[in-house]
Design an enzyme around this catalytic site. Sequence first.
Site, short mmCIF file in Angstrom:
data_model
loop_
_atom_site.label_atom_id
_atom_site.label_comp_id
_atom_site.label_asym_id
_atom_site.label_seq_id
_atom_site.Cartn_x
_atom_site.Cartn_y
_atom_site.Cartn_z
N LYS A 186 28.19 -1.86 -61.76
CA LYS A 186 28.48 -3.16 -61.28
C LYS A 186 26.92 -3.82 -62.60
CE LYS A 186 31.85 -4.45 -60.07
NZ LYS A 186 33.10 -5.74 -60.38
N THR B 266 28.97 -8.21 -57.39
CA THR B 266 28.12 -7.36 -56.15
C THR B 266 26.57 -7.90 -55.19
OG1 THR B 266 28.86 -6.00 -54.38
CG2 THR B 266 28.14 -5.44 -56.77
N TYR C 284 29.24 3.16 -57.87
CA TYR C 284 29.68 2.37 -58.54
C TYR C 284 29.18 0.78 -58.67
CZ TYR C 284 31.65 -1.76 -56.16
OH TYR C 284 31.78 -3.55 -56.59
N HIS C 285 28.22 0.98 -57.25
CA HIS C 285 26.69 -0.49 -57.44
C HIS C 285 26.16 -0.01 -59.38
CE1 HIS C 285 27.47 -0.88 -53.68
NE2 HIS C 285 27.55 -1.47 -53.21
N SER D 181 24.41 3.16 -55.47
CA SER D 181 26.17 4.23 -55.45
C SER D 181 26.36 3.67 -57.15
CB SER D 181 27.13 3.38 -54.36
OG SER D 181 27.37 2.35 -55.14
#
Length: 483
Positions: free
Chosen positions: A275, A234, A271-272, A269
């Site tokens: 990644k 991302t 989530y990030h 976040s």
Amino acid sequence: MITCSSSESVNPSPTTKTYLKLPSRCSSIGRTSVTFQSCRPLYRSSISVRKKSIKPYQINATAASIGQDVENRLQPGSHQILDNGNSSKQKRVMVIGGDGYCGWATALHLSNKNYEVAIVDNLVRRLFDHQLGLDSLTPISSIHNRVRCWKSLTGKTIQLHIGDICDFEFLTEAFKSFEPDAVVHFGEQRSAPYSMIDRSRAIFTQHNNVIGTLNVLFAIKEFSEECHLVKLGTMGEYGTPNIDIEEGYITITHNGRTDTLPYPKQASSFYHLSKVHDSNNIAFTCKAWGIRATDLNQGVVYGVKTDETEMHEELCNRFDYDGVFGTALNRFCVQAAVGHPLTVYGKGGQTRGYLDIRDTVQCVELAIANPAKRGEFRVFNQFTEQFSVNDLARLVTKAGKKLGLDVETISVPNPRVEAEEHYYNAKHTKLIELGLKPHLLSDSLLDSLLNFAIEYKDRVDVKQIMPSVSWKKIGVKPLTVPA
């Protein structure tokens, strides 16, 4: 008229494999409300019902006649590799997360391009909708009906392996059975807001994403060392630095010495952050084990239709518009269609890279067709244009007026912790150099998106439009959300 046969039957065969395990005693998951209390990973406990793999079965479909418009969309040519130096076979691509938004479109596209495709998925994305009381704007068929329909229309088989890649035993079976030449890894919890709902979702996101990717890396090392990993990353890994964003690496001079280093990461976040951890793990295994990998740092995706998903209504992709899984442009088009003001977070200067889902499938195919070398960790920034949130709101307002819609915009308190006005200039040349032909955001495409949203506006739940997840208010107590 193009039809998918309704006479499908289920018979024993290796096309579809389901691998399920018993749920943990420590987990409880409600269907009409969302309550997580878990001392083991949610991903496994939400899907599993048996310890041992059950007998594989095949989805059989009777092929109907293919109309001329379908034939026109079926792509000629084949993608082959040498086998033992003197014969050729179809290139085999495993699409992990192939039931999701990007994964489904990609699996169909690659099958259409004559790759041999297998989908690996535990179907947990559908469970998230049930838990949060959400639904796709578009009605989506079960994964089994989807692959039946594809077989019926095209004669092409997509294998199914139903199970959790966090379970290495299941992943081992899938790798040994399919023997992939390339793995496209979409199989992660992909929503920043979802990862910020509460502690249990934050932990689930990190465990699922990081452990799942580690398992894929170990599977490649042990069972398919020549396999090329194409991993969906991302652009959010980079954050919003006050300098140009390069494609993965930056050359710097410090105290008279120069080196090329991984570009600094500023995730915003849980989530990030997952990644970022993935990228570090993949880079390390490329160096240590000689794995070949391409990290596609994707921007924000919009749209719903590809050549393949338009062939039949049963192939239709999901379209998320809610505050948890919906992306900005898709959300704005739905809001305009139902007469809800466009919800701009804060000042609206947040700028990101965007791309059409038709370009997502193009980029993945280009990465597979031009694989990384052994030991190489490539990073491509996968987007085609940059827009601020205010830019998107203006474009949707203009397109809406042409269709007779009275589109208003409001500023709502930003639930995220992010810069709302900032410099943003990200490089994205490597995929163009490989042959990407972008579908840019034109007036006609916006008209198409808005008309699509209008067609399905009766399915919109307006209660799901406003953001409900706060970065600052995330807590330890599992959040219960009435369906």
